[in-house]
Design a protein around this motif. Structure first.
Motif, PDB file in Angstrom:
ATOM      1  N   GLU A  54      -8.586   0.264   1.906  1.00 45.78           N
ATOM      2  CA  GLU A  54      -9.912  -0.294   2.171  1.00 45.78           C
ATOM      3  C   GLU A  54     -10.346  -1.229   1.053  1.00 45.78           C
ATOM      4  O   GLU A  54     -10.975  -2.249   1.294  1.00 45.78           O
ATOM      5  N   GLY A  55     -10.008  -0.862  -0.183  1.00 48.52           N
ATOM      6  CA  GLY A  55     -10.410  -1.676  -1.329  1.00 48.52           C
ATOM      7  C   GLY A  55      -9.705  -3.012  -1.396  1.00 48.52           C
ATOM      8  O   GLY A  55     -10.285  -3.995  -1.843  1.00 48.52           O
ATOM      9  N   VAL A  56      -8.444  -3.074  -0.974  1.00 44.66           N
ATOM     10  CA  VAL A  56      -7.703  -4.331  -1.068  1.00 44.66           C
ATOM     11  C   VAL A  56      -7.718  -5.106   0.245  1.00 44.66           C
ATOM     12  O   VAL A  56      -7.164  -6.190   0.306  1.00 44.66           O
ATOM     13  N   SER A  57      -8.344  -4.576   1.278  1.00 43.48           N
ATOM     14  CA  SER A  57      -8.356  -5.318   2.544  1.00 43.48           C
ATOM     15  C   SER A  57      -9.779  -5.738   2.893  1.00 43.48           C
ATOM     16  O   SER A  57     -10.282  -6.718   2.368  1.00 43.48           O
ATOM     17  N   TYR A  97      -8.633  -5.000 -10.826  1.00 44.22           N
ATOM     18  CA  TYR A  97      -7.963  -5.725  -9.745  1.00 44.22           C
ATOM     19  C   TYR A  97      -6.455  -5.765  -9.972  1.00 44.22           C
ATOM     20  O   TYR A  97      -5.689  -5.720  -9.018  1.00 44.22           O
ATOM     21  N   GLY A  98      -6.051  -5.841 -11.216  1.00 50.74           N
ATOM     22  CA  GLY A  98      -4.617  -5.829 -11.517  1.00 50.74           C
ATOM     23  C   GLY A  98      -3.956  -4.536 -11.078  1.00 50.74           C
ATOM     24  O   GLY A  98      -2.833  -4.530 -10.584  1.00 50.74           O
ATOM     25  N   ARG A 137      -1.225  -4.130  -7.826  1.00 47.40           N
ATOM     26  CA  ARG A 137       0.004  -3.905  -8.563  1.00 47.40           C
ATOM     27  C   ARG A 137       1.242  -4.133  -7.699  1.00 47.40           C
ATOM     28  O   ARG A 137       2.230  -4.680  -8.161  1.00 47.40           O
ATOM     29  N   TYR A 138       1.190  -3.723  -6.454  1.00 44.95           N
ATOM     30  CA  TYR A 138       2.360  -3.808  -5.590  1.00 44.95           C
ATOM     31  C   TYR A 138       2.300  -4.998  -4.632  1.00 44.95           C
ATOM     32  O   TYR A 138       3.063  -5.057  -3.672  1.00 44.95           O
ATOM     33  N   ALA A 139       1.418  -5.940  -4.887  1.00 45.67           N
ATOM     34  CA  ALA A 139       1.314  -7.120  -4.032  1.00 45.67           C
ATOM     35  C   ALA A 139       2.484  -8.064  -4.310  1.00 45.67           C
ATOM     36  O   ALA A 139       2.870  -8.282  -5.455  1.00 45.67           O
ATOM     37  N   THR A 140       3.026  -8.627  -3.247  1.00 49.47           N
ATOM     38  CA  THR A 140       4.114  -9.587  -3.361  1.00 49.47           C
ATOM     39  C   THR A 140       3.552 -10.997  -3.216  1.00 49.47           C
ATOM     40  O   THR A 140       2.348 -11.181  -3.016  1.00 49.47           O
ATOM     41  N   PHE A 141       4.418 -11.974  -3.281  1.00 48.23           N
ATOM     42  CA  PHE A 141       3.989 -13.361  -3.107  1.00 48.23           C
ATOM     43  C   PHE A 141       3.366 -13.559  -1.727  1.00 48.23           C
ATOM     44  O   PHE A 141       2.358 -14.251  -1.595  1.00 48.23           O
TER      45      PHE A 141
END
Length: 173
Positions: free
Chosen positions: A162-165, A31-32, A36-40
């Motif tokens: 698809e994996g992160v949404s 998951y990390g 990786r590119y996720a913001t607040f």
């Protein structure tokens, strides 16, 4: 004796002799790595989307409980008067409607938040993927088919999106 036309063919290797680059299966990402590119803002959307997803998941057991209440009220076991039965069933039907409306809103929040954060992160993945390709040595472009790079970027980032949404939201549901 070889003609000039045959000599030119001798230097060119047949297509079947070229070994295509093997697609590497990198396994399962953590998951990390995915986020990786996720913001607040993305994490905030994931939180609200997760809350909406959890509520949508809770609506099924709640609707079963309400359905059991309707069956109890309509069977006449709780009250004897037909007017009271109709009033009690109407109250439960109103609860059903409110539950459905709340589930619709929660589903919309869940779907929207995860789609938006997926689009945002996939855009970052595309940008970094392209930068990584552009940093490659010139020999890398000889081995890899340059015409396939846009579709490779699109395929890879679409799987990540698809994996992160939607898939991540379904996991929480």
């Amino acid at each position: 004796m070889m003609s000039k036309q045959d000599e030119g063919k001798k230097d060119v290797a047949p297509a079947e002799e070229k070994s295509p680059q093997k697609k590497t299966d990198y396994g399962v990402a953590s998951y990390g790595t995915l986020f990786r590119y996720a913001t607040f803002v993305d994490y905030l959307m994931i939180f609200f989307g997760g809350c909406g997803s959890a509520f949508v998941g809770l609506t099924q057991p709640l609707s079963i409980v309400l359905f059991a209440d309707v069956m109890d009220a309509s069977s006449g076991t709780t009250t004897e008067d037909n007017g009271e039965i109709a009033g009690e069933v109407n109250d439960i039907v109103i609860k059903f409607l409110l539950l459905g409306a709340a589930a619709f809103v929660a589903g919309w929040v869940y779907s929207s938040c995860f789609k938006v954060t997926g689009f945002r992160q996939a855009g970052q993945w595309r940008k970094h993927y392209l930068k990584a390709i552009l940093r490659q040595d010139i020999e890398w472009f000889d081995v890899n088919n340059v015409k396939e790079l846009p579709s490779d970027i699109s395929d890879a980032t679409q799987k990540i999106e698809e994996g992160v949404s939607a898939k991540f939201g379904e996991l929480l549901r």
